[in-house]
Design a protein around this motif. Structure first.
Motif, short mmCIF file in Angstrom:
data_model
loop_
_atom_site.label_atom_id
_atom_site.label_comp_id
_atom_site.label_asym_id
_atom_site.label_seq_id
_atom_site.Cartn_x
_atom_site.Cartn_y
_atom_site.Cartn_z
N TYR A 28 83.63 37.63 87.91
CA TYR A 28 82.35 37.06 87.47
C TYR A 28 81.19 37.91 87.98
N LYS A 29 81.26 38.32 89.26
CA LYS A 29 80.18 39.13 89.84
C LYS A 29 80.08 40.47 89.13
N ALA A 30 81.25 41.12 88.98
CA ALA A 30 81.28 42.43 88.33
C ALA A 30 80.83 42.30 86.87
N GLY A 31 81.24 41.23 86.22
CA GLY A 31 80.87 40.98 84.82
C GLY A 31 79.37 40.86 84.65
N TYR A 32 78.75 40.13 85.57
CA TYR A 32 77.30 39.95 85.50
C TYR A 32 76.59 41.30 85.64
N HIS A 33 76.96 42.06 86.67
CA HIS A 33 76.30 43.35 86.90
C HIS A 33 76.58 44.33 85.77
N SER A 34 77.81 44.30 85.24
CA SER A 34 78.17 45.18 84.13
C SER A 34 77.33 44.85 82.90
N PHE A 35 77.15 43.56 82.65
CA PHE A 35 76.36 43.13 81.49
C PHE A 35 74.93 43.64 81.61
N MET A 36 74.33 43.45 82.78
CA MET A 36 72.95 43.89 82.98
C MET A 36 72.83 45.41 82.83
N ALA A 37 73.78 46.14 83.44
CA ALA A 37 73.74 47.61 83.36
C ALA A 37 73.94 48.07 81.92
N SER A 38 74.85 47.42 81.20
CA SER A 38 75.11 47.79 79.81
C SER A 38 73.91 47.56 78.92
N MET A 39 73.15 46.48 79.21
CA MET A 39 71.93 46.20 78.42
C MET A 39 70.96 47.37 78.53
N TYR A 40 70.76 47.86 79.76
CA TYR A 40 69.86 48.99 79.97
C TYR A 40 70.42 50.25 79.33
N MET A 41 71.74 50.38 79.39
CA MET A 41 72.38 51.54 78.79
C MET A 41 72.16 51.57 77.28
N TRP A 42 72.32 50.42 76.63
CA TRP A 42 72.12 50.34 75.18
C TRP A 42 70.64 50.58 74.82
N LEU A 43 69.75 50.11 75.66
CA LEU A 43 68.32 50.36 75.42
C LEU A 43 68.03 51.84 75.49
#
Lengths: 65, 135
Positions: B77-92
């Motif tokens: 869950y922790k890794a998933g949250y951080h991965s999601f946030m990082a991926s959002m910036y990556m896609w931007l």
């Protein structure tokens, strides 16, 4: 939070694997518990204490603030 | 333990060669230059990692251990949250640089692969630094 899991494991002649199997968790969880890096759920703490025939507070040492 | 690790390594190398050979056989060597080569290497690396993880997990389940438990779920869950946030910036970031990509497929495929890579790296660091009692 410190634990006496390693001490009680040795007393009962249990490996980390064996204890993990008995309480239904992965071996990694037992490793993290012994290092004090993970706070178990109440159920897990209770199950571990039951294996060692001890009270929860005898196995898991809560530091006074 | 050492015997199992070398078995795993040999199986992984054979899998890699097989996948690589099949892909090259169908598409030809000249296709793999620059970005295409990097993408192919990443795909194969992910395939090997996924295979290795599945193999290890299967072995643990056969021994009687659960596939997941409370701690592994918490780490997920922790890794998933951080991965999601990082991926959002990556896609931007990818969206801002969209003109640099030769085509949409490369942009999307690269983005998906990078998401996987980000997830893998973040999960590794979350697990390594996992400590609910830092003091």
């Amino acid at each position: 939070m410190k634990t006496r899991i390693k001490e009680f494991r040795a007393r009962h002649n249990l490996t980390q694997d064996a204890l993990a199997l008995k309480v239904g968790v992965r071996r990694e969880t037992i490793v993290f518990l012994e290092k004090g890096k993970y706070n178990p759920s109440l159920k897990l703490a209770y199950d571990i204490a039951q294996i060692f025939k001890m009270k929860i507070e005898d196995v898991f040492l809560f530091a006074d603030k | 333990m050492a015997k199992n690790k070398s078995k795993l390594l040999i199986t992984s190398i054979i899998t890699l060669l097989l996948i690589g050979g099949i892909i090259i056989g169908f598409t030809g060597l000249e296709t793999f230059r620059g970005l295409n080569l990097i993408i192919l290497i990443l795909i194969i690396a992910f395939a090997i990692i996924a295979f290795t993880k599945a193999f290890k997990k299967d072995r643990e389940i056969k021994k009687g251990f659960p596939a997941e438990d409370e701690m592994s779920n918490l780490i997920k869950y922790k890794a998933g949250y951080h991965s999601f946030m990082a991926s959002m910036y990556m896609w931007l970031f990818i969206f801002l640089l969209k003109d640099k990509f030769p085509d949409t497929e490369t942009m999307l495929g690269g983005g998906i692969l990078l998401s996987g890579l980000i997830s893998f790296i973040i999960t590794f660091f979350v697990k390594r630094n996992f400590n609910e009692n830092p003091n």
